[in-house]
Design an enzyme around this catalytic site. Structure first.
Site, short mmCIF file in Angstrom:
data_model
loop_
_atom_site.label_atom_id
_atom_site.label_comp_id
_atom_site.label_asym_id
_atom_site.label_seq_id
_atom_site.Cartn_x
_atom_site.Cartn_y
_atom_site.Cartn_z
N GLU A 234 45.71 49.61 15.52
CA GLU A 234 46.60 50.71 15.12
C GLU A 234 47.87 50.19 14.46
O GLU A 234 48.48 49.24 14.95
CB GLU A 234 46.94 51.51 16.38
CG GLU A 234 47.13 52.98 16.13
CD GLU A 234 45.83 53.65 15.70
OE1 GLU A 234 45.63 53.81 14.48
OE2 GLU A 234 45.02 54.01 16.58
N HIS A 235 48.23 50.86 13.39
CA HIS A 235 49.44 50.51 12.61
C HIS A 235 49.34 49.09 12.05
O HIS A 235 50.36 48.41 11.93
CB HIS A 235 50.71 50.69 13.45
CG HIS A 235 51.13 52.14 13.57
ND1 HIS A 235 51.79 52.80 12.57
CD2 HIS A 235 50.93 53.04 14.56
CE1 HIS A 235 52.00 54.06 12.95
NE2 HIS A 235 51.48 54.23 14.15
N SER B 101 42.29 79.12 2.10
CA SER B 101 41.92 78.40 3.32
C SER B 101 41.70 79.41 4.44
O SER B 101 42.33 80.48 4.47
CB SER B 101 43.07 77.46 3.72
OG SER B 101 42.91 77.07 5.06
N SER C 152 43.20 62.62 11.24
CA SER C 152 43.08 62.50 9.79
C SER C 152 42.66 63.78 9.08
O SER C 152 41.82 63.75 8.18
CB SER C 152 42.10 61.38 9.41
OG SER C 152 42.68 60.17 9.68
N ASP D 252 42.38 55.66 6.95
CA ASP D 252 41.84 57.01 7.17
C ASP D 252 40.90 57.42 6.04
O ASP D 252 39.80 57.93 6.29
CB ASP D 252 42.99 58.04 7.27
CG ASP D 252 43.95 57.69 8.38
OD1 ASP D 252 43.63 56.80 9.19
OD2 ASP D 252 45.02 58.31 8.43
C1 GLA Z 1 47.94 57.07 10.07
C2 GLA Z 1 47.84 56.44 8.70
C3 GLA Z 1 46.91 55.23 8.70
C4 GLA Z 1 47.27 54.26 9.83
C5 GLA Z 1 47.44 54.99 11.14
C6 GLA Z 1 47.96 54.09 12.24
O1 GLA Z 1 46.72 57.63 10.45
O2 GLA Z 1 47.39 57.38 7.76
O3 GLA Z 1 46.95 54.60 7.45
O4 GLA Z 1 48.40 53.52 9.50
O5 GLA Z 1 48.33 56.09 11.02
O6 GLA Z 1 47.05 53.08 12.51
#
Ligand code: GLA
Length: 386
Positions: free
Chosen positions: A33-34, A67, A125, A171
């Site tokens: 993550e990140h 939508s 996402s 994502d």
């Molecule tokens: C969001 C961003 C991704 C990623 C995550 C954390 O979903 O869109 O690109 O950085 O946060 O991992």
């Protein structure tokens, strides 16, 4: 809502049947993550929830956006470029259309009705899903021959330049390339990837939505992005590297003193240790060792909480409960954080019990219920019919 209900709604709004129906999933990130915007390796998978698009061409030279999730609709004349309007939902598909026409492609008017069953803005996402969905649909409708990889890159560009969030590629890549029952191990520097078996056996991948409103999430995300840039700049004084994830933990420990801000040191420590954990998680999955994988999930959460500071009391409460529940072997926040969702590996035959106990635990401490659901790992974006 089933597909027929979406088609009927399209017909009643536009007075004709849709010519095409497309679907794009959301994603969970299992670990890593990140670190996508730090040249690291991530391990997302597409889920069965996502966004649907019913669409037809029109001869009116108009782009009509509708939508089933939001009341606002809009109608725009075909133009050479488009700009973002406020904070409305149709900026995401519009950004993708803008990207496609900016690349020199010609499109016609379009009647579009979107429907998503993903919780919106909850770390699964929903934005990448609607961006990629729009790009994929236009690619098919106008025979644009955009490759899957480019579709993901275009989605990232929309997010970075049109929407204004400095997100990485994870994502968009995950919702394009997802594969049933597989995790994607993606190297965010080279975009090389491999599918890993994600066979959960007697466990089930459970998503727990904290239902916490993510206030200022975009600006906090951009703040973390900037902090990583500063930490990297300092380390570059002594190390010849391109990304934070090019550094291993021992090298970092030997050079961390060049970063004078302790907060920036913590950010770098998360990034570098998380990238290492992804390697360990890959080995665990390959060895079908879900117990070790679960422990890495807990370690990842701890690092996001203590070093990266993107968790929060709601997500921490969820993970804290999971640690006390014998038939849960791992849990962590997923996605950007600051609220949103956590994921957990829970014994299948204990799912109902887990669900009611965590709801009670969470409600007592936070004051409202989380949403708990089991998720399947699904395929990436596709056309459902034509
Ligand atoms: C969001 C961003 C991704 C990623 C995550 C954390 O979903 O869109 O690109 O950085 O946060 O991992």
């Amino acid at each position: 809502m089933d597909i027929n209900a979406i088609i009927n709604e399209f017909s009643s709004r536009f007075g004709k049947n849709p010519e095409h129906i497309f679907f794009c999933p959301g994603r969970v990130n299992l670990i890593g993550e990140h670190i996508d915007y730090n040249g690291g390796k991530v391990m997302p998978c597409a889920i069965s929830l996502g966004t649907y698009l019913t669409i037809s061409k029109n001869k009116d030279k108009l782009l009509r956006f509708h939508s089933l999730n939001f009341p606002e609709t809009t109608e725009l004349h075909l133009q050479e470029s488009y700009t973002k309007t406020g904070k409305t939902w149709f900026n995401y598909p519009l950004g993708m259309i803008n990207e496609i026409v900016q690349e020199g492609n010609t499109i016609s008017g379009l009647d579009m009705l979107f429907y998503g069953n993903l919780p919106i803005g909850a770390g699964l996402s929903s934005s990448a899903s609607i961006e990629v969905l729009t790009g994929f649909a236009l690619n098919q409708l106008f025979g644009l021959k955009i490759s899957n990889k480019d579709l993901a890159l275009m989605g990232k560009k929309v997010e970075n330049q049109f929407i204004g969030v400095n997100s990485g590629i994870m994502d968009q890549f995950a919702v394009v390339m997802g594969k049933k029952d597989k995790a994607i191990l993606l190297d965010c520097d080279t975009l090389e990837y491999e599918y890993l078996p994600f066979e959960t056996g007697e466990y089930i991948l459970t998503i727990i939505n904290s239902n916490k409103q993510r206030i200022l999430a975009d600006s906090k995300y951009n703040e973390r992005f900037a902090e990583c840039g500063k930490a990297l700049k300092a380390l570059k004084k002594e190390l010849n590297v391109t990304h934070l994830c090019d550094i291993d933990l021992n090298t970092f420990e030997a050079h961390r003193h060049v970063i004078d801000d302790p907060i920036l040191q913590k950010r770098a420590l998360h990034v570098i240790s998380e990238n290492f954990r992804v390697g360990e998680a890959r080995d665990a999955l390959k060895a079908n060792d879900l117990t070790s994988f679960g422990k890495l999930m807990y370690a990842s959460h701890q690092s996001l909480k203590d070093w990266y500071e993107v968790s929060g009391k709601e997500l921490d409460t969820i993970v804290e409960f999971c640690k006390t529940y014998d038939d849960c072997i791992g849990a962590r926040m997923t996605g950007a954080g600051f609220g949103g969702c956590a994921i957990a590996l829970v014994k299948k035959n204990k799912f109902e019990d887990f669900s009611s106990k965590i709801t009670e635990y969470y409600n007592q401490r936070i004051g409202y219920n989380p949403e708990v659901f089991a998720s399947e790992i699904g395929d990436g974006v596709k056309e459902l019919s034509n």
